[in-house]
Scaffold this active site. Structure first.
Site, PDB file in Angstrom:
ATOM      1  N   HIS A 146       0.868  -1.254  -0.166  1.00 30.29           N
ATOM      2  CA  HIS A 146      -0.072   0.103  -0.033  1.00 30.29           C
ATOM      3  C   HIS A 146       0.822   1.348   0.040  1.00 30.29           C
ATOM      4  O   HIS A 146       2.160   1.270  -0.175  1.00 30.29           O
ATOM      5  CB  HIS A 146      -0.926   0.068   1.020  1.00 30.29           C
ATOM      6  CG  HIS A 146      -0.308   0.123   2.621  1.00 30.29           C
ATOM      7  ND1 HIS A 146       0.241  -0.735   3.330  1.00 30.29           N
ATOM      8  CD2 HIS A 146      -0.386   1.022   3.493  1.00 30.29           C
ATOM      9  CE1 HIS A 146       0.731  -0.396   4.303  1.00 30.29           C
ATOM     10  NE2 HIS A 146       0.236   0.832   4.380  1.00 30.29           N
ATOM     11  N   HIS A 167       1.617   3.932   1.954  1.00 31.39           N
ATOM     12  CA  HIS A 167       2.039   4.680   3.063  1.00 31.39           C
ATOM     13  C   HIS A 167       3.378   4.748   3.061  1.00 31.39           C
ATOM     14  O   HIS A 167       4.385   3.941   2.542  1.00 31.39           O
ATOM     15  CB  HIS A 167       1.641   4.256   4.471  1.00 31.39           C
ATOM     16  CG  HIS A 167       0.193   4.523   4.615  1.00 31.39           C
ATOM     17  ND1 HIS A 167      -0.466   3.713   5.520  1.00 31.39           N
ATOM     18  CD2 HIS A 167      -0.652   5.488   4.082  1.00 31.39           C
ATOM     19  CE1 HIS A 167      -1.911   4.034   5.485  1.00 31.39           C
ATOM     20  NE2 HIS A 167      -1.900   5.343   4.783  1.00 31.39           N
ATOM     21  N   ASP A 212       5.958   4.839   5.146  1.00 30.62           N
ATOM     22  CA  ASP A 212       6.788   3.815   5.766  1.00 30.62           C
ATOM     23  C   ASP A 212       6.861   2.350   5.136  1.00 30.62           C
ATOM     24  O   ASP A 212       7.634   1.299   5.607  1.00 30.62           O
ATOM     25  CB  ASP A 212       6.279   3.485   7.245  1.00 30.62           C
ATOM     26  CG  ASP A 212       4.998   3.130   7.520  1.00 30.62           C
ATOM     27  OD1 ASP A 212       4.068   3.472   6.888  1.00 30.62           O
ATOM     28  OD2 ASP A 212       4.865   2.061   8.127  1.00 30.62           O
ATOM     29  N   HIS A 213       6.267   2.330   3.753  1.00 32.87           N
ATOM     30  CA  HIS A 213       6.146   1.119   3.175  1.00 32.87           C
ATOM     31  C   HIS A 213       6.867   1.273   1.725  1.00 32.87           C
ATOM     32  O   HIS A 213       7.347   0.376   1.021  1.00 32.87           O
ATOM     33  CB  HIS A 213       4.900   0.466   3.017  1.00 32.87           C
ATOM     34  CG  HIS A 213       4.179   0.136   4.229  1.00 32.87           C
ATOM     35  ND1 HIS A 213       3.904  -1.254   4.870  1.00 32.87           N
ATOM     36  CD2 HIS A 213       3.801   0.858   5.132  1.00 32.87           C
ATOM     37  CE1 HIS A 213       3.505  -1.039   5.904  1.00 32.87           C
ATOM     38  NE2 HIS A 213       3.089   0.249   6.317  1.00 32.87           N
ATOM     39  N   HIS A 255      -7.367  -0.824   5.552  1.00 28.97           N
ATOM     40  CA  HIS A 255      -6.594   0.055   6.117  1.00 28.97           C
ATOM     41  C   HIS A 255      -6.357   1.165   4.831  1.00 28.97           C
ATOM     42  O   HIS A 255      -6.418   2.371   5.271  1.00 28.97           O
ATOM     43  CB  HIS A 255      -4.988  -0.644   6.366  1.00 28.97           C
ATOM     44  CG  HIS A 255      -3.850   0.087   6.885  1.00 28.97           C
ATOM     45  ND1 HIS A 255      -3.836   0.596   7.866  1.00 28.97           N
ATOM     46  CD2 HIS A 255      -2.787   0.396   6.122  1.00 28.97           C
ATOM     47  CE1 HIS A 255      -2.786   1.502   7.992  1.00 28.97           C
ATOM     48  NE2 HIS A 255      -1.856   1.212   6.810  1.00 28.97           N
ATOM     49  N   ASP A 301      -0.262  -3.809   6.253  1.00 29.28           N
ATOM     50  CA  ASP A 301      -0.905  -3.080   7.508  1.00 29.28           C
ATOM     51  C   ASP A 301      -2.349  -3.656   7.521  1.00 29.28           C
ATOM     52  O   ASP A 301      -3.200  -3.090   8.195  1.00 29.28           O
ATOM     53  CB  ASP A 301      -0.911  -1.345   7.579  1.00 29.28           C
ATOM     54  CG  ASP A 301       0.588  -1.247   7.782  1.00 29.28           C
ATOM     55  OD1 ASP A 301       1.352  -1.952   8.004  1.00 29.28           O
ATOM     56  OD2 ASP A 301       0.717   0.193   7.856  1.00 29.28           O
ATOM     57  N   HIS A 326       4.403  -4.657  10.853  1.00 26.51           N
ATOM     58  CA  HIS A 326       4.774  -3.860  12.088  1.00 26.51           C
ATOM     59  C   HIS A 326       5.136  -4.809  13.365  1.00 26.51           C
ATOM     60  O   HIS A 326       4.166  -5.773  13.429  1.00 26.51           O
ATOM     61  CB  HIS A 326       3.853  -2.587  12.604  1.00 26.51           C
ATOM     62  CG  HIS A 326       3.811  -1.444  11.662  1.00 26.51           C
ATOM     63  ND1 HIS A 326       4.733  -0.460  11.771  1.00 26.51           N
ATOM     64  CD2 HIS A 326       3.117  -1.174  10.231  1.00 26.51           C
ATOM     65  CE1 HIS A 326       4.534   0.492  10.695  1.00 26.51           C
ATOM     66  NE2 HIS A 326       3.587  -0.217   9.832  1.00 26.51           N
TER      67      HIS A 326
HETATM   68 ZN    ZN Z   1       2.951   0.832   8.261  1.00 21.71          ZN
HETATM   69 FE    FE Z   2       0.021   1.852   6.638  1.00 25.86          FE
END
Ligand code: ZN
Ligand code: FE
Length: 258
Positions: free
Chosen positions: A52, A54, A56-57, A107, A133, A171
């Site tokens: 996805h 985001h 942090d990915h 998410h 996530d 995570h």
């Molecule tokens: Zn994440």
């Molecule tokens: Fe995320």
């Protein structure tokens, strides 16, 4: 094939799968841990899977671009730098593996997961699910641009995977999720045992992941919306009725402020 969890930032894992020569990584939020793992093991990165949009990915995509790996990701998440856009039913072929794409919105609206059911040589193999996530050990992702109904349906679907499936979430949220799970189900005996196990792992700075789907079905309240104790806790925390959808929604909202 070796499966590794590369820690990134404070609580992310970048999953790496390699066969001693070639590697793939999932959700590289940062390039540095990936480059270091490749260097240490003498591996060539040939594929990147993204779940996805985001940061942090995907934050490491630019820093890995010079390696010219094939970059797979969801069709509808507006991610820059993908070479292949995927949706439900697509299959990524990599090093003899068939990696199936599942749509698991919630998410985010276009979140996908990746499922490996068989080893390349058909030897005994526990399936691997890279779930981003969507599902965490003991918990699930928050709602950003998807809907409650989507997230519930996606988790209900993941729950159908074989019990031996290795659940590779993005995570390390397990201990805090289990504190919430205990509030939901104080009488779930599996929870206490799993919590002790995870505390021992974290005390040694080891990942609690991957967990198994079998264990998630025993401890994760978001997969247990028809269990009497989960239903009654949800009803005390705003569930409008005892339906699985209403129980799930109440748990998700309760967790936001827990
Ligand atoms: Zn994440
Ligand atoms: Fe995320």
């Amino acid at each position: 094939m070796e499966l590794l969890a590369l820690p990134a930032f404070t609580d992310n894992y970048i999953w790496m799968l390699h066969n001693g020569r070639h590697a793939l990584v999932v959700d590289p939020g940062d390039a540095a841990p990936v480059l270091e793992a490749l260097r240490q093991r003498g591996l060539t990165l040939t594929a990147i899977l993204v779940t996805h949009h985001h940061p942090d990915h995907i934050g490491g995509l630019a820093g890995l671009q010079s390696l010219h790996a094939t970059v797979y990701g969801p069709l509808n998440e507006g991610i820059e730098g993908l070479t292949h856009k995927l949706q439900e039913g697509d299959v990524v072929h990599w090093e003899g593996l068939d990696i199936k794409v599942l749509d698991v919105p919630g998410h985010t609206a276009g979140h996908i997961a990746y499922l490996i059911e068989h080893a390349p040589d058909q030897h005994a193999f526990d399936p691997i699910a890279f779930v981003g996530d969507t599902l965490f050990s003991g918990g699930c992702g928050r709602l950003f641009d998807g809907t409650m109904a989507q997230l519930h349906a996606s988790l209900t679907r993941l729950k159908q995977l074989p019990g031996a499936t290795r659940v590779c979430a993005a995570h390390e949220y397990t201990l805090s999720n289990l504190r919430f799970a205990k509030a939901v189900e104080p009488n779930n005996l599996d929870l206490g045992a799993y919590q002790s196990h995870c505390e021992a792992l974290r005390a040694q700075a080891l990942p609690t992941l991957p967990g198994t789907m079998r264990n998630e079905k025993a401890v994760n309240p978001f997969l247990r919306c028809t269990e009497p104790e989960v239903v009654s806790s949800a009803l005390q925390h705003g569930a409008k009725d005892a339906s699985p959808e209403a129980v799930f929604a109440a748990l998700r909202l309760w967790k936001n402020t827990f």
